[in-house]
Enzyme design. Structure first.
Site, short mmCIF file in Angstrom:
data_model
loop_
_atom_site.label_atom_id
_atom_site.label_comp_id
_atom_site.label_asym_id
_atom_site.label_seq_id
_atom_site.Cartn_x
_atom_site.Cartn_y
_atom_site.Cartn_z
N SER A 1 51.01 31.98 41.20
CA SER A 1 49.35 31.87 40.50
C SER A 1 49.16 32.81 39.50
O SER A 1 48.09 32.39 39.10
CB SER A 1 48.81 32.35 41.60
OG SER A 1 48.19 31.31 43.39
N LYS B 1 47.41 30.29 37.07
CA LYS B 1 45.96 30.61 36.89
C LYS B 1 45.38 31.19 35.81
O LYS B 1 43.69 31.31 34.83
CB LYS B 1 44.94 31.25 38.00
CG LYS B 1 46.13 30.13 39.21
CD LYS B 1 44.68 30.82 41.04
CE LYS B 1 45.49 29.89 41.77
NZ LYS B 1 46.63 30.18 42.31
N SER C 1 42.00 33.98 44.49
CA SER C 1 43.76 33.15 43.83
C SER C 1 43.94 31.79 44.31
O SER C 1 44.27 31.30 45.36
CB SER C 1 44.67 33.43 44.43
OG SER C 1 46.10 32.66 43.83
#
Length: 387
Positions: free
Chosen positions: A60, A63, A120
């Site tokens: 993640s 991102k 997240s």
């Protein structure tokens, strides 16, 4: 004599203790994480790196690029924080970390940013990707284009959230630091969201209204002084990753760890790397605004034109230089010639330390200087004759 000798030994012991402590402060940390890098944000100076160019799965941490593109879209006026965004069935179908958006549910851009940076949320990331580019696939194309523009040479994205386990989705510790720096340097307001520990959001759907609590995945926020971001990531494929940022005494650092063996190591080694970075560097900012003289421009009828500095100056030291020895001077180009536009460079405000040039800030035109024509000179003569 014995008393003097004991005093002498005490002084030696104190000095040796201080020297050992100072040496320990700047010793490179020994970390287990395979890929890591520490960067100072204002200058981009790398303070530590370990196998920082190997492409690995970032989970993640992906991102960060998604959030960067969101802020850039806001800056361009393509979207605003108050815009309402509708969740698609595809976005809802995302697994992994999510904030449980429902198909057809509406949330603002600002709320979705919080969902991405605090919890997240994969569903929130895809929802924003579709808002900006129409489809996640089109958004990922933009992610890869932006990565290339930033010089992220060991990066290729397959999705916008890092959920995929494709070997074609990868980045490096250096590249994560590059995109983290770009986000923090140009959009420092991102930390207003990444620093939130817990916050409630409201789901309003056809099934009714419910409240969901976002909880930050970055444990350093409460464990490391000055930490206010940025993004965690973990999957069984990527292991444990983190791009952490902290600010102390006007210095902002980014510490990146990728493929750490466990979550505890991820956070402890990120903290150790940040502490090492802070022990290494001190930052000079020139807070004074110099009084710049007006300048003459050939080919105009106006006698003098205003100029100004184009930016601020900062200098990162990793060797403990004495900033009081910094000297400043003006450096001009040869008498400039019209036409000139506001913002055109005409000189530099130069900084030297111990006789060595350490940087400069461009001096630019603060107003236009159009080239004078025959009619301008005729009018000038007429005005002088009349007066």
């Amino acid at each position: 004599m014995k008393r003097i000798f004991r005093w002498f030994l005490a002084v030696l012991l104190l000095l040796s203790t201080y020297s050992a402590g100072a040496a320990a402060a700047v010793s490179e940390p020994e970390i287990e994480t395979p890929h890591a890098l520490v960067m100072e944000v204002s200058t981009g100076t790398v303070l530590y790196e370990k196998d920082a160019d190997t492409g690995v799965h970032p989970a993640s941490v992906t991102k960060i690029m998604t959030v960067l593109l969101i802020f850039e879209a806001i800056e361009k006026g393509e979207i605003s924080l108050t815009d309402e965004v509708v969740t698609s069935a595809y976005a809802k179908s995302m697994g992994g970390s999510q904030v449980f958006l429902e198909t057809g549910e509406t949330q603002t851009v600002e709320t979705l940013l919080k969902c991405i940076l605090i919890a997240s949320g994969n569903d929130a990331a895809v929802t924003m990707a579709e808002k900006i580019a129409g489809t996640e696939e089109a958004f990922v194309e933009r992610m890869n284009e932006r990565a290339a523009e930033l010089g992220m040479e060991n990066t290729h994205f397959v999705d916008c959230c890092g959920l995929t386990e494709s070997s074609e989705h990868y980045t490096s510790a250096r590249d994560v630091a590059i995109m983290s720096r770009e986000l923090l340097y140009h959009f420092p307001q991102v930390t207003e969201y990444s620093d939130i520990w817990m916050e409630d959001i409201t789901h309003e759907t056809a099934q009714g209204t419910s409240v969901f609590t976002l909880t930050n995945t970055n444990k350093l926020l409460r464990a490391y002084d000055g930490c206010d971001g940025l993004k965690t990531g973990s999957t069984s494929y990527a292991k444990y990753c983190l791009s952490a940022t902290a600010r102390r005494d006007g210095i902002r650092l980014v510490s990146v760890v990728l493929t750490a063996p466990d979550s505890k190591t991820r956070f402890s080694e990120s903290a150790a790397l940040l502490s090492y970075g802070f022990s290494r560097c001190s930052l000079y900012y020139d807070e004074e605004t110099p009084a710049l003289p007006q300048i003459s421009v050939r080919g105009t009828i106006q006698e003098k034109f205003a100029v100004c500095l184009d930016g601020e100056f900062s200098y990162l030291s990793t060797t403990g230089e004495d900033f009081s020895q910094i000297e400043k001077s003006l450096e001009w180009e040869e008498t400039p010639e019209a036409p000139l536009e506001k913002g055109d460079p005409v000189g530099a405000y130069v900084y030297t330390l111990n006789g060595v040039r350490i940087g400069s800030v461009p001096i630019v035109m603060a107003e236009d200087a159009p080239k004078a024509g025959y009619a301008d000179y005729l009018g000038q003569v007429w005005r002088k004759w009349v007066l």
